[in-house]
Design an enzyme around this catalytic site. Structure first.
Site, PDB file in Angstrom:
ATOM      1  N   GLY A 206       0.833  -1.209   0.000  1.00 57.74           N
ATOM      2  CA  GLY A 206       0.000   0.000   0.000  1.00 57.74           C
ATOM      3  C   GLY A 206       0.857   1.243   0.000  1.00 57.74           C
ATOM      4  N   ASN A 207       0.249   2.374   0.308  1.00 68.09           N
ATOM      5  CA  ASN A 207       1.024   3.618   0.416  1.00 68.09           C
ATOM      6  C   ASN A 207       0.416   4.495   1.514  1.00 68.09           C
ATOM      7  OD1 ASN A 207      -0.998   5.494  -0.822  1.00 68.09           O
ATOM      8  ND2 ASN A 207      -0.693   4.134  -2.572  1.00 68.09           N
ATOM      9  N   HIS A 208       1.047   5.642   1.750  1.00 73.25           N
ATOM     10  CA  HIS A 208       0.668   6.467   2.907  1.00 73.25           C
ATOM     11  C   HIS A 208      -0.496   7.427   2.645  1.00 73.25           C
ATOM     12  CE1 HIS A 208       3.951   5.052   5.299  1.00 73.25           C
ATOM     13  NE2 HIS A 208       4.842   5.410   4.388  1.00 73.25           N
ATOM     14  N   ALA A 274      -4.164   7.729  -4.728  1.00 72.24           N
ATOM     15  CA  ALA A 274      -2.802   7.246  -4.972  1.00 72.24           C
ATOM     16  C   ALA A 274      -2.914   5.752  -5.276  1.00 72.24           C
ATOM     17  CB  ALA A 274      -1.933   7.488  -3.751  1.00 72.24           C
TER      18      ALA A 274
END
Ligand code: CTP
Length: 398
Positions: A206-208, A274
């Site tokens: 995943g990402n932030h 994102a």
């Protein structure tokens, strides 16, 4: 701006009710048509006669006045905007809980127009947890809160809780009317947050991304009258409960399916999500064990949603993309604008302190297809959202 506007003013039981007289004068002077509804308690603070003389209209208090019945539904539909000023702690609580024990509340519950409120109460009441909760509920209902002032209060104490001055309330009403209709009739799709690509039942890539920027854009468009569908990845953020249609997705593929479906029916698409660029080729059905010293995960590209929407969009649809960069920001953002056939690209750089993921602020530059460029300072994401939406209007709907 207020000329010819129909304003329904609700007055409730608070010392600040005397300021309603000044407010009505300012509204009438500005050319608005004002109808006043008072709660029974407010008539102890200011007379019906004063407010009906200033508003040039009969002031209503009860659902049944003498022999006639006040049609609360029609009153609620008559107005361009409903303003509760002053809003007492008691009426605030009733509005938050859907109570309907007087005419003002019945009209409020029937109102189809934007509603703004100017709370007025003593500092301790204003800071009470139940008041905070009630205000939060109103915000979730889409009601705009005019911030209270700090100053001398009826109790003699000095603190937060004074009703905003009539001039401030007028400005707030003007702003609300200006923005409330600019996107009415428009359908908008906004994507937000990260995507999670599963590796096994307990792990993901995943990402932030927090989803805050996309949410702020969705809320700004909704406040301006758009019919908004928000497609939100698996962020910790709560989905809005104010009329925005929200869809929760997890993976890039799920986001692709939801965005493709909803952009088809939309006038505007804003891709603030994102989206993961790669996803594991294989997803293990049980937890991967640490049996080897090295683990190689094979990934394949996800579908580029923005690009696919850009390739298929009609000339009437407006498509906005985001570019979060760490280097060569301008060059990469312009490349994405062109390659993905977007109309506008909002660029932010992780090199700017306070910009990007997780923060409540952002610093953006907007590029459009014709080569225009708009630069902004660091500001709260809510303000950034306003600038993005203003630019959409300026470029495509002015
Ligand atoms: N985007 C998308 N689908 C993807 C990847 C990105 O729709 N699979 C969209 C994002 O929502 C954003 C824009 O494309 O509006 C740019 O995303 P970004 O991650 O900055 O760029 P990428 O195209 O992924 O390129 P790179 O990661 O190489 O910078």
């Amino acid at each position: 701006m207020l000329k010819g506007k129909k304003i329904l003013l609700g007055v409730t039981g608070s010392i600040a009710a005397y300021k309603s007289a000044f407010l009505i004068r300012l509204l009438i002077k500005a050319g608005a048509e004002v109808k006043v509804i008072m709660t029974p308690a407010s008539t102890d603070f200011i007379s019906k006669l004063t407010l009906s003389t200033l508003s040039k209209n009969t002031v209503l208090v009860d659902l049944f006045d003498e022999d006639s019945w006040a049609n609360h539904v029609m009153l609620g539909r008559w107005a361009d905007i409903m303003v509760m000023a002053p809003l007492s702690c008691n009426t605030l609580s009733k509005m938050a809980n859907g109570q309907c024990d007087n005419l003002l509340l019945a009209v409020y519950l029937s109102a189809t127009c934007p509603v703004v409120v100017a709370p007025a109460m003593d500092e301790d009441m204003w800071h009470h947890n139940s008041t905070k909760l009630n205000i939060q509920k109103l915000i979730e209902f889409g009601i705009k809160i005019i911030p209270v002032d700090k100053g001398e209060l009826a109790s003699g104490l000095v603190g937060d809780g004074r009703m905003a001055e009539p001039e401030t309330i007028v400005q707030f009403i003007e702003e609300c009317l200006r923005v409330s209709k600019s996107f009415s009739g428009k359908k908008v799709m906004v994507s937000a947050g990260p995507t999670y690509e599963p590796l096994d039942p307990v792990r993901f890539i995943g990402n932030h991304s927090s989803g805050k920027m996309g949410l702020a854009i969705a809320e700004e468009l909704y406040a301006r009258g758009a019919e908004v569908t928000l497609i939100m990845g698996p962020s910790a953020i709560n989905l809005p409960k104010n009329g925005i249609k929200s869809i929760r997705v997890n993976t890039a593929e799920e986001m692709y399916v939801a965005c493709t479906k909803h952009f088809n029916e939309s006038d505007i698409g804003v891709m603030a999500a994102a989206v993961a660029d790669y996803t594991p080729v294989e997803v293990a059905t049980s937890k991967v064990k640490k049996n080897s010293d090295e683990l190689v995960i094979e990934l394949r590209k996800t579908k580029d949603i923005l690009k696919s929407l850009g390739e298929n969009k009609s000339s009437k649809q407006v498509l906005v993309g985001f570019a979060l960069e760490t280097n060569n920001e301008r060059e990469y953002a312009l490349e994405k604008l062109k390659n993905k056939n977007a109309d506008m690209m909002v660029m932010n750089s992780l090199n700017d302190k306070g910009a990007g993921f997780g923060t409540d602020t952002n610093k953006i530059t907007i590029f459009d297809k014709s080569g225009k460029e708009f630069n902004y300072e660091l500001m709260p994401k809510k303000e950034v959202a306003k600038n993005i939406v203003d630019t959409i209007i300026q470029l495509y709907y002015a």
